[in-house]
Design a protein around this motif. Sequence first.
Motif, short mmCIF file in Angstrom:
data_model
loop_
_atom_site.label_atom_id
_atom_site.label_comp_id
_atom_site.label_asym_id
_atom_site.label_seq_id
_atom_site.Cartn_x
_atom_site.Cartn_y
_atom_site.Cartn_z
N ILE A 177 40.11 52.85 41.72
CA ILE A 177 39.24 51.54 41.45
C ILE A 177 38.65 50.89 42.77
O ILE A 177 37.82 50.14 43.04
N TRP A 235 37.97 54.53 31.81
CA TRP A 235 38.58 55.71 32.43
C TRP A 235 39.65 56.04 31.28
O TRP A 235 40.70 55.36 30.96
N ARG A 250 41.97 52.76 30.61
CA ARG A 250 41.57 51.20 30.77
C ARG A 250 40.09 51.30 31.01
O ARG A 250 39.37 52.10 31.30
N THR A 251 39.58 49.92 30.67
CA THR A 251 38.21 49.80 31.19
C THR A 251 37.95 48.70 32.16
O THR A 251 38.79 47.79 32.29
N THR A 252 37.05 49.14 32.91
CA THR A 252 36.79 48.24 34.23
C THR A 252 35.44 47.60 34.15
O THR A 252 34.44 48.36 33.54
N CYS A 253 34.96 46.69 34.67
CA CYS A 253 33.54 46.06 34.77
C CYS A 253 33.09 45.98 36.13
O CYS A 253 34.05 45.21 36.94
N TRP A 265 35.46 43.89 23.94
CA TRP A 265 36.81 44.06 24.75
C TRP A 265 37.85 43.28 24.20
O TRP A 265 38.80 43.93 23.92
N ILE A 375 39.39 44.74 33.34
CA ILE A 375 39.70 44.82 34.89
C ILE A 375 38.40 44.73 35.71
O ILE A 375 37.50 45.47 35.51
N ILE A 376 38.07 43.52 36.28
CA ILE A 376 36.90 43.18 36.94
C ILE A 376 36.99 43.83 38.56
O ILE A 376 38.04 43.61 39.27
N ILE A 377 35.92 44.58 38.76
CA ILE A 377 35.86 45.04 40.02
C ILE A 377 34.74 44.53 40.77
O ILE A 377 33.59 44.34 40.45
#
Length: 379
Positions: A177, A235, A250-253, A265, A375-377
């Motif tokens: 990530i 993911w 997991r899920t990221t944004c 979410w 999870i914020i990217i």
Amino acid sequence: MQTNGVDVMMATIPENLLYASGFRSLSQWLIRGQKTLAVAVIKFNGEVTLIAPSGELDRAACDPPVVDHIIAFDTVTVEPGDEAIWLAEDWRYANMVLVSNRPKDLWEAFALAGIPDEACVAIDDPDLAQAYRQRYQTQVTDARPLWLQSRLIKTPEEVNRLRRAVEITEIAFLHTINAVQVGISEKELAIIFNMAVVKAGGDPYLAVIGAGTYGAYPNHIPGDYCIKAGDLIRWDMGCSYQGYVADIARTTCVGKPNKLQTERWEAVLAGQMAALNAIYPGQLAAEVYSIGMQAARENGLPDIKRKHIGHGIGIDMYEPPSISPNETLSLEAGMVFELEVLFYELGFGSVQVEDTIHVTPDGYERFTTLPHSLIIIDN
């Protein structure tokens, strides 16, 4: 075994063979279902004999199986060479296969294994079972349900391998990530993830990385789609470690999530947390499903549909129990399973969280240590 009226159990399916003996036969994995090569024979007294072609036992020389006896059969195709320069593995291999009384085929090897004529034998390969029954005119039963039952409760060593598989997957995920940025493709992220798995000591096994609307495809193969600002990325990932697999999600944004992404979410997470709180020995797996689904519906996803929200894991990615409405099993200490509440929608993508759960005598242990958050990217 004896509680099932069985005197001898045989394992030929690669997963059962690994479980019974610790032996991983490469050819048995590659030509699954075509021909029986290696067999683990377990007698009622617990004695384990591994029977395998000479050409398969190089793996046993390098990674010794946990058995009492090894019987090699068939022609040796490796030339012995000069003993003076043999490695320790060469000596182990030679001691297994370079023997004067080596049987020529599987049937001669069975004779050497000392299986009583009157024994009730359970075999997990239907073709071998039929041939054995016809040859010896003895009682043969299906070992497949017996092996599934045996593998349901994990040993401490299995638990350690599953825990390590999750650890490696998390290491690879956290590394990957950091590479997420607008313009990078799903395929590039999958390559980074798999390389990180190898570096951490695992074998690549699962990398479903779906960005944007592609997150809605359950079995998505990472492709050329390039990440955009605002994308959700699902993911669903794992690796194999010493024969045991991980499967977490997991899920990221990419950037700040919008209102709909956040709401969905939070609904999925509510379902996951409610299901987690319902886990304890004796609880019905079907009840965990009902509690998780009800919480997701009550918290923003009234129309969510899932055939299951979890599955056992071990040597196979999908093992009993299933966390589903039709599962009759109750949870028991020693079970390891995945718990996953998720939502797919075309045009939207997906939100998913998946944890690996080990049922303990007083509740559960969560192998997954990643945070329960979207999870914020912002690289």
